[in-house]
Design an enzyme around this catalytic site. Structure first.
Site, mmCIF file in Angstrom:
data_model
loop_
_atom_site.group_PDB
_atom_site.id
_atom_site.type_symbol
_atom_site.label_atom_id
_atom_site.label_comp_id
_atom_site.label_asym_id
_atom_site.label_seq_id
_atom_site.Cartn_x
_atom_site.Cartn_y
_atom_site.Cartn_z
ATOM 1 N N GLY A 167 0.834 -1.193 0.000
ATOM 2 C CA GLY A 167 0.000 0.000 0.000
ATOM 3 C C GLY A 167 0.870 1.246 0.000
ATOM 4 O O GLY A 167 2.114 1.170 0.032
ATOM 5 N N ALA A 168 0.184 2.365 -0.068
ATOM 6 C CA ALA A 168 0.921 3.621 -0.057
ATOM 7 C C ALA A 168 0.375 4.497 1.046
ATOM 8 O O ALA A 168 -0.832 4.695 1.154
ATOM 9 C CB ALA A 168 0.762 4.306 -1.396
ATOM 10 N N ASP B 93 -10.867 10.226 12.990
ATOM 11 C CA ASP B 93 -10.906 9.810 11.584
ATOM 12 C C ASP B 93 -11.336 8.351 11.483
ATOM 13 O O ASP B 93 -10.765 7.572 10.734
ATOM 14 C CB ASP B 93 -9.531 10.012 10.947
ATOM 15 C CG ASP B 93 -9.602 10.038 9.416
ATOM 16 O OD1 ASP B 93 -10.731 10.066 8.884
ATOM 17 O OD2 ASP B 93 -8.550 10.016 8.769
#
Ligand code: AMP
Length: 818
Positions: free
Chosen positions: A497-498, A615
């Site tokens: 992933g990034a 979040d």
């Protein structure tokens, strides 16, 4: 009912399977059918097939009877005598194969019963019956026999003992009519193609200790090759250091049994461990966990401590001091971070001193001359402290002996010194609030933080989150809460992933003395600024403070070499939103509720610690191969900077609008109650398998709509109880929203009582919700009602809209809440 042993019972054919004198040519087998009154020896061919299918039962099935494995006589009874008959075959090991057959297709009014012997249910209240059989295709019989049947019936009768054997046929309860998926013809016999059917039926709830089964033939040509009766259990497992015993599944096919686990040796419960045993014999929804006791570390589902220090040697001994040295324990079971040395004057154990040392030597100072001191040493690894070594006793030298090569010190001065030291120990004891004090003499300044974390007094048992911002030096914070890992212990395998700061990779972590772990590795890309490094490591400083099965676990950080890395446990299924989208519609409601329960438990832990996530969204939840969900993505200011969903508000903050409570959007009032709002949105995402909240509506439309009282409609197939909980989380007044502990309790109740999840929000009320809440929203953007409904994934309701006169967007826009 009276009966007799079937003909042929006890008569065994010689070994050799299907060879030798038992094998007929296809032509003679065909003949067998043209004269169906004779025993249809075609079963011989089938026995080979049956033997080949002798498979071990799955580990969650417990056999109560398997006719294939009964060595002696089965003791079944046929009625009338000339109905079912047993073909006494033996396999190559002379083990009997019990096959029963009947083939009275030429005769009218057949009613042939085959009764099993009594079968104990061993406490199970739902049992399964697996039949393997072959059935002749009636059409393939010469002349298309009018009386030929292609089914048979299965019955049961419950009784506490074998006395039920003589009951009448009509007292048996029918389980089902059994038909073959594949019947065979003469052609198959010619080709020697075996068409063995397998049918499974279940019966329950059972209330007596056992039962009989009966098979009724009404004129078919059947060979019953095997009968297996079993119940299902959730087999004993160890999860999260808790042992869950073998558990017989419940009586109801949708029932989940809550089972408590017991902690393995040397571990203690954190949140009491529980799992749920499904009717299919699967363990679902793990809750809570055990943790290794201080001094023990987890290894392969058990706890083993670092072994005690054994080899303690005295060094220099003076009148007021004793020097000691020792060797590392034989089995450190991890990297030894430090040693703790406890000592006290012999027989004065209640007043002791503790020194911590990273070395294997210390000097205890301020001792009384000519006094015996008892020393005990223990090692600490990342897993905690090992047990103390045995007691080692050493004596300081007398004051006069010491004075022989020094100037004389008056005894009174010694007494005063000792008194002052004792006073200091007592004051230290009182100030620290503990029954021990830390020797300042040889103490590393870091050790003082055992009691005082940067001005925060850490009280035992009360864990609160410490904002890394309160540290002047963020590096200090990260080393306070995260273990430094040597880069050589990490093997990076692939990019998964990034993140904002660099790539996220999967790999393996092998720490000395520990087993290799799969891990996720977040890297900080080259050329970072100091602020980026601080923000990147900030996540580790936060994550390192948490220890909960539903919070992503930090293994450690690499800061002393480049690239800088954060190493966490590996979550095989990645982020929850992507996982759900990929597996749309694949889970049971209970599995979805299990995921939600995990997230709620993680959030309860965070809110208890005083941490507000800000979040919370499905994209920030990770899910592992056991479908355990863990809250992730912790950060300082960057949490929201990083999130592609976050948008700037009029007040300048960057906020993920669709997930955020109105008071947090309007005046940045972020609290655990605003996290509860976000949790409600996560519930909606989970039940709708990763659908985007508010679909393609603009952020501005969402803010406006929510302010006006509109709420997301129920996802499809959503239990009423879950949608109600979502609506509760979206109460405008934040004090009216449920707390996370209430949410956890509510979900636990639903899991315990799955029938409460059966009532779904029905389609018509979903449509009316849609009208009430979404009709006016963003409707201007669509050219037709169909397009709008498609955009919000409700295309299937287009017809209903049309039928009710809502054929244009103007008409839809007129719809009011009423
Ligand atoms: P993040 O920077 O934390 O949002 O991570 C970016 C992506 O990397 C996530 O969306 C996941 O797909 C993946 N990822 C992050 N942490 C883990 C982990 N512990 N296990 C598996 N995948 C992860």
């Amino acid at each position: 009912m009276r009966g007799s042993r079937p003909r042929g019972a006890g008569r065994r054919r010689p070994p050799g399977g299907c060879g030798g004198d038992t094998l007929r040519t296809p032509a003679s087998l065909a003949g067998c059918y043209s004269a169906p009154r004779r025993a249809p020896l075609w079963t011989c061919l089938l026995l080979c097939a049956a033997l080949r299918t002798l498979l071990a039962s799955p580990s969650n099935e417990v056999n109560l009877l398997d006719s294939r494995t009964v060595m002696g006589d089965l003791g079944w009874i046929a009625f009338p005598k000339n109905g079912w008959e047993e073909i006494g075959e033996v396999d190559e090991n002379y083990a009997p194969i019990h096959t029963y057959q009947v083939c009275k297709v030429m005769e009218q009014n057949q009613n042939n019963w085959l009764l099993t012997s009594w079968i104990s249910n061993e406490g199970a209240s739902r049992i399964f019956i697996e039949l393997k059989f072959t059935l002749r295709d009636c059409n393939s019989l010469p002349g298309g026999l009018g009386t030929c049947k292609e089914t048979f019936n299965m019955y049961y009768f419950e009784s506490d003992d074998e006395n039920g054997r003589n009951i009448k046929e009509n007292q048996y309860i029918k389980i089902d009519t059994i038909a073959a998926d594949e019947s065979f013809t003469e052609l198959d016999l010619g080709d020697r193609v075996m068409k063995l059917n397998t049918e499974v039926r279940d019966v329950g709830p059972l209330s007596k200790k056992g039962f009989y089964l009966a098979f009724q033939d009404v004129g078919a040509c059947i060979a019953l090759v095997s009968v297996r009766v079993y119940y299902k259990k959730c087999p004993s497992v160890i999860r999260h250091l808790a042992v869950f015993p073998d558990t017989i599944t419940g009586a109801d096919s949708s029932q989940l049994l809550e089972v408590s686990g017991s902690c393995v040796n040397h571990s203690v419960t954190d949140e009491p461990p529980k799992m749920h045993c499904s009717a299919e014999g699967e363990w679902l929804v793990p809750i809570g966990k055990c943790m290794c006791k201080e001094g023990y570390e987890e290894k392969n589902g058990t706890c083993q401590a670092p072994s005690p220090v054994t080899n303690v040697k005295k060094g220099k001994i003076a009148k007021n001091s004793i020097s000691l040295s020792w060797q590392e324990p034989d089995r450190p079971n991890g990297i030894i971070l430090e040693y703790e040395i406890k000592y006290f004057e012999k027989d004065q154990e209640t007043s002791y001193t503790i020194i911590k040392s990273k070395e294997t030597t210390i000097t205890a100072e301020g001792l009384k001359p000519a006094s015996v001191y008892v020393f005990q040493i223990r090692a600490r690894t990342a897993a905690g402290y090992g047990v103390f070594s045995r007691r080692f006793e050493f004596e300081t030298i007398p004051v006069f002996a010491a004075s022989s090569d020094q100037s004389q010190i008056p005894i009174i001065a010694v007494s005063v010194t000792v008194g002052v030291i004792l006073l200091a120990v007592v004051i230290g004891f009182l100030l620290s609030g503990r029954r021990c004090g830390y020797s300042k003499a040889k103490q590393d300044p870091e050790e003082e933080k055992m009691h005082f974390h940067n001005g925060h007094i850490k009280l035992p048992g009360v864990r609160t989150y410490i904002d890394p911002h309160t540290y002047e030096d963020p590096n200090q914070a990260v080393h306070e809460f995260a273990k430094e890992i040597e880069a050589s212990c990490i093997t990076i395998e692939r990019v998964i992933g990034a993140g904002e700061f660099g790539e996220v990779c999967s790999g393996r972590l092998k720490l000395p003395g520990k087993r290799e772990l799969p891990v996720a590795i977040k890297t900080l890309k080259v050329g970072y600024t100091e602020k980026q490094r601080r923000d990147f490591l900030g996540e580790a400083s936060i994550m390192g403070q948490f220890d909960h099965p539903n919070i992503i676990h930090l293994e450690g950080v690499v800061t002393k070499s480049k690239p800088v890395m954060i190493v966490t446990e590996y979550m095989e299924n990645g982020s929850l939103d992507t996982f759900l989208k990929k597996n749309d519609g694949q889970f049971t409601v209970i599995q979805l509720v299990g995921m939600l329960r995990g997230i709620a438990a993680g959030m309860k832990y965070l809110s208890d610690m005083g941490y507000v996530h800000r979040d919370l969204a499905a994209r920030n939840i990770l899910i592992n191969s056991n479908l355990v969900c863990k809250v992730s993505d912790f950060g300082l200011s960057r949490v929201l900077e990083d999130d592609p969903e976050a948008a700037y508000t009029t007040r300048g903050g960057k906020i993920p609008i669709r997930w955020t409570a109105p008071e947090a959007i309007a005046f940045r009032k972020f609290t655990s109650a605003s996290d509860v709002w976000s949790y409600g949105i996560v519930m909606w995402e989970v039940v709708s398998y990763g659908e985007r909240p508010y679909w393609e509506m603009t952020n501005q439309d969402v803010i406006k709509a929510v302010e006006e009282g509109y709420r997301l409609p129920s996802p499809m197939d959503c239990p009423v109880a879950l949608y109600q909980l979502m609506l509760d989380c979206w109460q405008k007044d934040r004090n009216s929203r449920p707390k996370f502990d209430e949410i956890v309790n509510m979900l636990d109740k639903l899991i315990r009582n799955p029938s409460s999840l059966k009532t779904l929000v029905n389609a018509s009320s979903r449509v009316s919700n849609l009208l009430a809440e979404h009709g006016p929203l963003g409707s201007g953007a669509y050219r037709s009602v169909g397009e709008w409904l498609e955009a919000i994934k409700m295309g299937r309701y287009t017809e209903i809209f049309m039928e009710n006169g809502y054929s244009s967007m103007d008409a839809v826009a007129q719809v009011t809440l009423e």
